[in-house]
Design an enzyme around this catalytic site. Structure first.
Site, PDB file in Angstrom:
ATOM      1  N   LYS A   1      -3.945  16.714   5.825  1.00  0.00           N
ATOM      2  CA  LYS A   1      -3.419  16.277   4.533  1.00  0.00           C
ATOM      3  C   LYS A   1      -3.489  17.254   3.420  1.00  0.00           C
ATOM      4  CE  LYS A   1      -3.300  11.403   3.092  1.00  0.00           C
ATOM      5  NZ  LYS A   1      -3.858  10.337   2.878  1.00  0.00           N
TER       6      LYS A   1
ATOM      7  N   GLU B   1      -7.399  -6.285   4.314  1.00  0.00           N
ATOM      8  CA  GLU B   1      -7.173  -7.259   3.150  1.00  0.00           C
ATOM      9  C   GLU B   1      -7.850  -8.542   3.828  1.00  0.00           C
ATOM     10  OE1 GLU B   1      -4.799  -5.227   4.143  1.00  0.00           O
ATOM     11  OE2 GLU B   1      -4.421  -4.081   2.039  1.00  0.00           O
TER      12      GLU B   1
ATOM     13  N   ARG C   1      -1.226 -10.281   2.443  1.00  0.00           N
ATOM     14  CA  ARG C   1      -1.755 -10.294   3.563  1.00  0.00           C
ATOM     15  C   ARG C   1      -2.801 -11.323   4.059  1.00  0.00           C
ATOM     16  NH1 ARG C   1      -1.183  -4.973   6.699  1.00  0.00           N
ATOM     17  NH2 ARG C   1       1.256  -4.972   6.712  1.00  0.00           N
TER      18      ARG C   1
HETATM   19  C1  LIG Z   1      -1.557  -3.468   3.706  1.00  0.00           C
HETATM   20  C2  LIG Z   1      -1.583  -2.215   2.980  1.00  0.00           C
HETATM   21  N1  LIG Z   1      -2.975  -1.999   2.330  1.00  0.00           N
HETATM   22  C3  LIG Z   1      -3.078  -0.851   1.463  1.00  0.00           C
HETATM   23  C4  LIG Z   1      -1.923   0.123   1.343  1.00  0.00           C
HETATM   24  C5  LIG Z   1      -2.107   1.153   0.720  1.00  0.00           C
HETATM   25  N2  LIG Z   1      -1.983   2.548   1.533  1.00  0.00           N
HETATM   26  C6  LIG Z   1      -1.082   3.341   1.610  1.00  0.00           C
HETATM   27  S1  LIG Z   1      -1.079   4.432   2.519  1.00  0.00           S
HETATM   28  C7  LIG Z   1      -2.652   4.163   2.876  1.00  0.00           C
HETATM   29  C8  LIG Z   1      -3.352   5.063   3.603  1.00  0.00           C
HETATM   30  C9  LIG Z   1      -2.801   5.222   5.075  1.00  0.00           C
HETATM   31  O1  LIG Z   1      -3.743   6.019   5.760  1.00  0.00           O
HETATM   32  P1  LIG Z   1      -3.146   6.661   7.018  1.00  0.00           P
HETATM   33  O2  LIG Z   1      -2.271   5.733   7.720  1.00  0.00           O
HETATM   34  O3  LIG Z   1      -4.001   7.519   7.690  1.00  0.00           O
HETATM   35  O4  LIG Z   1      -2.046   7.664   6.479  1.00  0.00           O
HETATM   36  P2  LIG Z   1      -2.089   9.172   5.807  1.00  0.00           P
HETATM   37  O5  LIG Z   1      -1.686   9.066   4.423  1.00  0.00           O
HETATM   38  O6  LIG Z   1      -3.438   9.527   5.871  1.00  0.00           O
HETATM   39  O7  LIG Z   1      -1.257   9.944   6.326  1.00  0.00           O
HETATM   40  C10 LIG Z   1      -3.143   2.936   2.096  1.00  0.00           C
HETATM   41  C11 LIG Z   1      -4.598   2.556   2.124  1.00  0.00           C
HETATM   42  C12 LIG Z   1      -0.720  -0.342   2.218  1.00  0.00           C
HETATM   43  N3  LIG Z   1       0.291   0.425   2.090  1.00  0.00           N
HETATM   44  N4  LIG Z   1      -0.681  -1.413   2.959  1.00  0.00           N
END
Ligand SMILES: Cc1ncc(C[n+]2csc(CCOP(=O)(O)OP(=O)(O)O)c2C)c(N)n1
Length: 630
Positions: A282, A367, A395
């Site tokens: 990242k 969630e 959710r």
């Molecule tokens: C249901 C839900 N909960 C929380 C989020 C907030 N959220 C957005 S991106 C993210 C992290 C995602 O991590 P990853 O899939 O590993 O992607 P990265 O950003 O590390 O590339 C979160 C928790 C979301 N988008 N949807």
């Protein structure tokens, strides 16, 4: 040297590029993303991590014929740049600009609108089944992060993917981060694979070195071989996926265009599901984001040189006030447990996590699990506070109903980002919570007019013996002074702030704007009382009855969807009492889909800014009483 980007309008334009040119393109794209996000804000770190991965996907696959699905979708910037939206990229997340997430209306290359995590695998499988039933032949590629892979929906999808064995390609973008460090057993498993691979890679070098140590070399190699076998067994790469019926490839260096292209080409040949485990970082290519990927996950505008945010307000956010208040309350009450679903800093729970690591739980993007986990804690006498954004709490609807409310368990829901949410668009608007929580038996719903009241409401919530939701917006606070004493707010009692003839009954964030409007109208000879409703459930029936005199006016105002919202609750009460001779209006958000833009811009579109409220209230008044009530 001229920019390669200037020559690219569709993915076809990169098909003949050499590896050297593709890597030059990656540099140009990174530069563009950093420039634009530094002005508009956005998901910088995640996007910088997938530049090569996205280029390689568009190089190998034939979109839009082949379908590329982005889970969450926050990492789609390179995809947008390569698929005809380079010239609009500077408008991303701005009102009337392109969206920060995939959007089918924007482009035929955007297969699925996303925003909430963990949906891509299920949708990919559905599409694969449809493709095969129709006898068609194209590739379906789902890109999912290691954080999102731990979400329940994704795990349910893996279960069926392994069962049906349809031809889909899963790209696991593993950067070991969700927004914060990724958590949980699956995350640990992925790390084992990666570290195991490094082990296997270095083992030959180590073996050569050992061989050259005359007396000890050979015995040590013997021991080492035993260890190697054990390690191999436990960390055989991707064994878990293979055993589920999904071919595992990797781990692959996710910033090596050559390796990515090679493995994607190979994946095309499989006739069953395959998961390609790509290791990325990242923030790659921008030092401040590399050093602090959490801060740059969703960055507000910043100075490129220093990485420091360009701050508009020195006032804290509601999230911060909540987070700090919870720490204070937890000092006195050791039963308090804080729970987040992968949003530690966003919800302001970072303060709690630092101070009480043993009483803090990040459950990952889960969630539903967060809510049931809270139930377990309550059943054993603890006091969980579950902090989740309004939009993501959707959710957990059934868990709130079936596991919390039906048993009347005193879980505290701290609903952050309730109301209009800036820049992220329709998937993130937190406008439905009042409506979806109001039908829940036993649930109390409250919203503070300012940060001092937020603290008092949190205190009140923690002492309740039934479920309670406390909602507050994503914005900075007013800067009112914070009372040192904790005071319980009487349940279901509104606060009359200004007296008058008719009544504006405002909820949460709408209280002060309505007060300003009423003061303006007062100068124009229109007398309206303003009450801070405090509760959307139960509502203050006594106060409503006091104002519900024949011919009188009552207006409810809320930053939430009108269908089934706070105003609906008041109307239902009036119906119940068979009061139909008053002038009643609900002001709020009509049930439509709302775009991305600044919070103020969207509130203005909705006529929920001060000017819009003034006009709506004055219009209603004039419609009923002419210019002035006699
Ligand atoms: C249901 C839900 N909960 C929380 C989020 C907030 N959220 C957005 S991106 C993210 C992290 C995602 O991590 P990853 O899939 O590993 O992607 P990265 O950003 O590390 O590339 C979160 C928790 C979301 N988008 N949807």
């Amino acid at each position: 040297m001229s920019r390669l980007l200037d020559r690219i309008n569709t993915p076809k334009d990169i098909k003949n590029f050499s590896l050297y040119r593709l890597s030059r393109l990656a540099k140009e794209i990174r530069k563009l993303i950093i420039e634009v996000v530094s002005k508009n804000g956005g998901h910088l770190a995640s996007n910088l991590g997938v530049v090569e991965l996205t280029i390689a996907l568009h190089y190998v696959f034939d979109a839009p014929r082949d379908k590329i699905i982005w889970d969450v979708g926050h990492q789609c910037y390179t995809h947008k740049i390569l698929t005809g939206r380079k010239d609009k990229f500077h408008t991303i997340r701005q009102l009337d600009g392109i969206s920060g997430f995939p959007n089918r209306e924007e482009s035929e290359y955007d297969v699925l609108n996303t925003g909430h995590a963990s949906t891509a695998l299920s949708v990919a499988l559905g599409m694969a089944v449809a493709r095969d039933l129709k006898g068609e032949d194209y590739h379906i590629v789902a890109v999912i992060g290691d954080g999102s892979l731990t979400g329940g929906v994704a795990l349910e999808a893996l279960n069926q993917i392994g069962h049906l064995k349809k031809r889909i390609i899963i790209i696991l973008n593993d950067n070991e981060m969700s927004i914060s460090q990724n958590v949980g057993a699956i995350s640990k498993y992925l790390s084992y694979i990666v570290s195991g691979q490094y082990y296997l890679r270095i083992k030959d070098t180590v073996r050569t070195i050992l061989k050259n140590i005359p007396a000890f070399g050979r015995p040590i190699i013997k021991i080492a071989s035993g260890v190697e076998e054990a390690v191999k067994k436990t960390i055989f790469p991707g064994l878990l996926f293979e055993e589920l019926g999904i071919r595992y490839k990797g781990p692959v260096e996710g910033h090596s265009l050559g390796s990515l292209i090679e493995v994607f080409e190979e994946a095309k040949k499989y006739d069953r599901p395959v998961l390609i485990h790509c290791i990325t970082r990242k923030g790659k290519g921008y030092t401040p984001a590399l050093k602090d990927p959490e801060k740059f996950h969703s960055a507000s505008p910043f100075d490129i040189k220093t990485g420091n945010p360009i701050k508009k307000s020195n006032l804290p956010s509601y999230s911060e006030i909540f987070g700090r208040a919870l720490v204070e309350l937890a000092e006195e009450n050791e039963k308090i447990i804080a729970i987040t679903a992968a949003m530690t800093t966003g919800t302001g729970l970072n303060y709690f996590a630092e101070k009480y690591p043993d009483r803090f739980f990040d459950v990952g993007i889960a969630e539903q699990h967060a809510v049931d986990f809270a139930c377990g804690l309550v059943l054993e006498g603890l006091k969980p506070v579950v902090a989740i954004y309004s939009t993501f709490l959707q959710r957990a609807y059934d868990q709130i109903y079936h596991d919390v409310c039906l048993m009347n368990l005193p879980v505290v829901f701290a609903i952050d980002r309730a109301g209009v949410v800036p820049h992220d668009g329709p998937t993130h608007q937190g406008i439905n919570d009042i409506s979806y929580l109001r039908p829940m038996p036993n649930m109390i719903i409250m919203a503070p007019k300012d940060e001092n009241e937020l603290r008092q409401m949190l205190y009140t919530a923690i002492h309740l013996s039934q479920p309670v939701a406390l909602r507050y917006p994503k914005t900075s606070v007013y800067g009112v002074s914070l009372s040192r004493n904790w005071e319980k707010i009487p349940i279901g009692k509104a606060e009359l702030i200004k007296d008058g003839e008719g009544l504006i009954l405002a909820f949460g964030s709408m209280v002060y704007p309505c007060l300003n409007v009423a003061k303006r109208l007062e100068k124009e000879g229109i007398s309206l009382a303003v009450a801070n409703a405090r509760f959307a459930k139960p509502i203050d029936e006594e106060l409503i009855l006091k104002f519900a005199k024949p011919g009188n006016l009552i207006i409810t105002v809320e930053e939430g969807i009108l269908n089934g919202g706070f105003g609906s609750g008041v109307r239902e009460f009036l119906d119940l009492k068979e009061i139909n001779n008053i002038k009643f209006k609900s002001i709020g958000i009509p049930g439509k889909i709302y775009p991305h833009g600044k919070r103020e811009e969207i509130l203005k579109i909705l006529n929920l800014d001060e000017e819009g409220l003034y006009n709506q209230i004055l219009d209603f008044y004039k419609k009923n009483y002419g210019k002035r009530k006699s």
